[in-house]
Design a protein around this motif. Structure first.
Motif, short mmCIF file in Angstrom:
data_model
loop_
_atom_site.label_atom_id
_atom_site.label_comp_id
_atom_site.label_asym_id
_atom_site.label_seq_id
_atom_site.Cartn_x
_atom_site.Cartn_y
_atom_site.Cartn_z
N GLU A 151 0.78 -1.36 0.07
CA GLU A 151 -0.04 -0.03 0.11
C GLU A 151 0.71 1.18 -0.11
OE1 GLU A 151 0.14 -1.58 4.37
OE2 GLU A 151 -0.30 -2.31 2.31
N GLN A 152 2.17 1.02 0.32
CA GLN A 152 3.04 2.43 0.18
C GLN A 152 3.69 2.41 -0.92
OE1 GLN A 152 5.65 2.26 3.87
NE2 GLN A 152 4.22 1.59 4.96
N LEU A 153 3.61 1.59 -1.92
CA LEU A 153 4.25 1.71 -3.38
C LEU A 153 3.16 1.98 -4.54
CD1 LEU A 153 5.99 -1.72 -2.72
CD2 LEU A 153 6.95 0.47 -2.65
N GLU A 154 3.85 2.35 -5.56
CA GLU A 154 3.07 2.80 -6.97
C GLU A 154 3.07 1.44 -7.87
OE1 GLU A 154 1.69 5.67 -7.43
OE2 GLU A 154 2.27 6.20 -5.48
N PRO A 155 1.72 1.46 -8.33
CA PRO A 155 1.41 0.30 -9.46
C PRO A 155 2.70 0.36 -10.47
CG PRO A 155 -0.54 1.59 -9.13
CD PRO A 155 0.58 2.40 -8.46
N TRP A 156 2.94 -0.84 -10.89
CA TRP A 156 3.88 -1.02 -12.08
C TRP A 156 3.21 -2.03 -13.32
CZ3 TRP A 156 7.56 -5.60 -12.38
CH2 TRP A 156 8.41 -5.56 -13.38
#
Length: 267
Positions: free
Chosen positions: A133-138
């Motif tokens: 939840e702390q990361l951006e989609p890839w």
């Protein structure tokens, strides 16, 4: 041959006792007429769990499962046969075979061990990953094609590097249409993705499919995300190795290895 068009909410549909049909979401990354192995691995775990429950086998924890991929996994209906090879109260060995058109295409063996409270001596696992939840989609489909890759939600930890990437993977699709599956089966259904998140060479120029997948677990996974801390090595004589520390949202759970056959892609 199963239809590969249309939208369905599951990776597989049950068509009979131990018999399943893949949907368009299972489409392979190398060829459109093949299944991606990853969801099939989860389905095999589901089939083993169902067979053991139906037979009243002891409640043990799946601690290792190894898959040998024997050939092309066609995008067709298939059967899964399960048998107990080594019965026991605290340790069991179970085997599952996937058959398409009368030919075995995958053989799997799972060791199941008794649950014992060893919390007082637990230790030695790697550090936990940054939560998804702390990361951006890839966009993994920027590297790969196929129905399965398109079905994934991926978030990367740091910057992907050739042969070295850490990522979280999840999906909004059921493993089997209309069936409840265990967290373990859902978790395993995403592990084979590891060989695709840390590519060393462009898949349009080189092939490096895995012929096996072996998973060792020191803890049973939970949650909807599969964490893959992956390193890929290519040797100088056509072999490669994908090694992955496995995580769930609570921390590390085990390790996976995949042996690769590496060769230039011919057209």
């Amino acid at each position: 041959m199963v239809e590969t068009v249309g939208v369905r909410s599951g990776y597989f549909e049950r068509t009979g006792e131990g018999r399943y049909k893949p949907t368009a979401h299972v489409g392979g990354a190398w060829r459109a007429d093949e299944q991606h192995f990853s969801p099939l691995g989860g389905l095999i775990v589901h089939a083993i769990e169902q067979a053991r429950a139906a037979e009243g086998r002891p409640e043990l924890l799946m601690s290792r499962i190894s898959f040998d991929i024997l050939g092309k996994i066609a995008l067709e209906e298939f059967d899964v046969h399960v048998e107990t090879v080594r019965p026991g109260k605290t340790i069991e060995l179970t085997e599952a075979t996937v058959v398409i058109g009368g030919r075995a295409v995958v053989r799997a063996r799972a060791w199941l061990l008794a649950a014992v409270d060893t919390d007082i001596v637990a230790g030695g696992a790697p550090v936990a990953l940054t939560p998804p939840e702390q990361l951006e989609p890839w966009a993994m489909d920027s590297v790969w094609s196929g129905g399965f890759i398109e079905s994934l939600h991926t978030r990367v930890v740091g910057r992907p590097q050739p042969g070295r990437t850490t990522a979280w993977v999840s999906t909004g699709h059921d493993l089997v249409e209309g069936e409840e599956v265990s967290p373990l089966a859902s978790f395993v259904a995403l592990i084979d993705t590891a060989n695709g998140i840390a590519v060393r060479q462009e898949p349009t120029k080189w092939m490096f499919p895995n012929v096996d997948l072996t998973i060792h677990l020191h803890r049973q996974p939970e949650g909807e995300w599969t964490g893959l801390d992956t390193e890929v090595t290519f040797g100088s004589s056509g072999q490669g190795l994908t090694s992955t520390d496995l995580h769930d949202v609570n921390g590390p759970v085990g390790h996976a290895e995949q042996i690769l056959t590496v060769r230039p892609l011919t057209t």
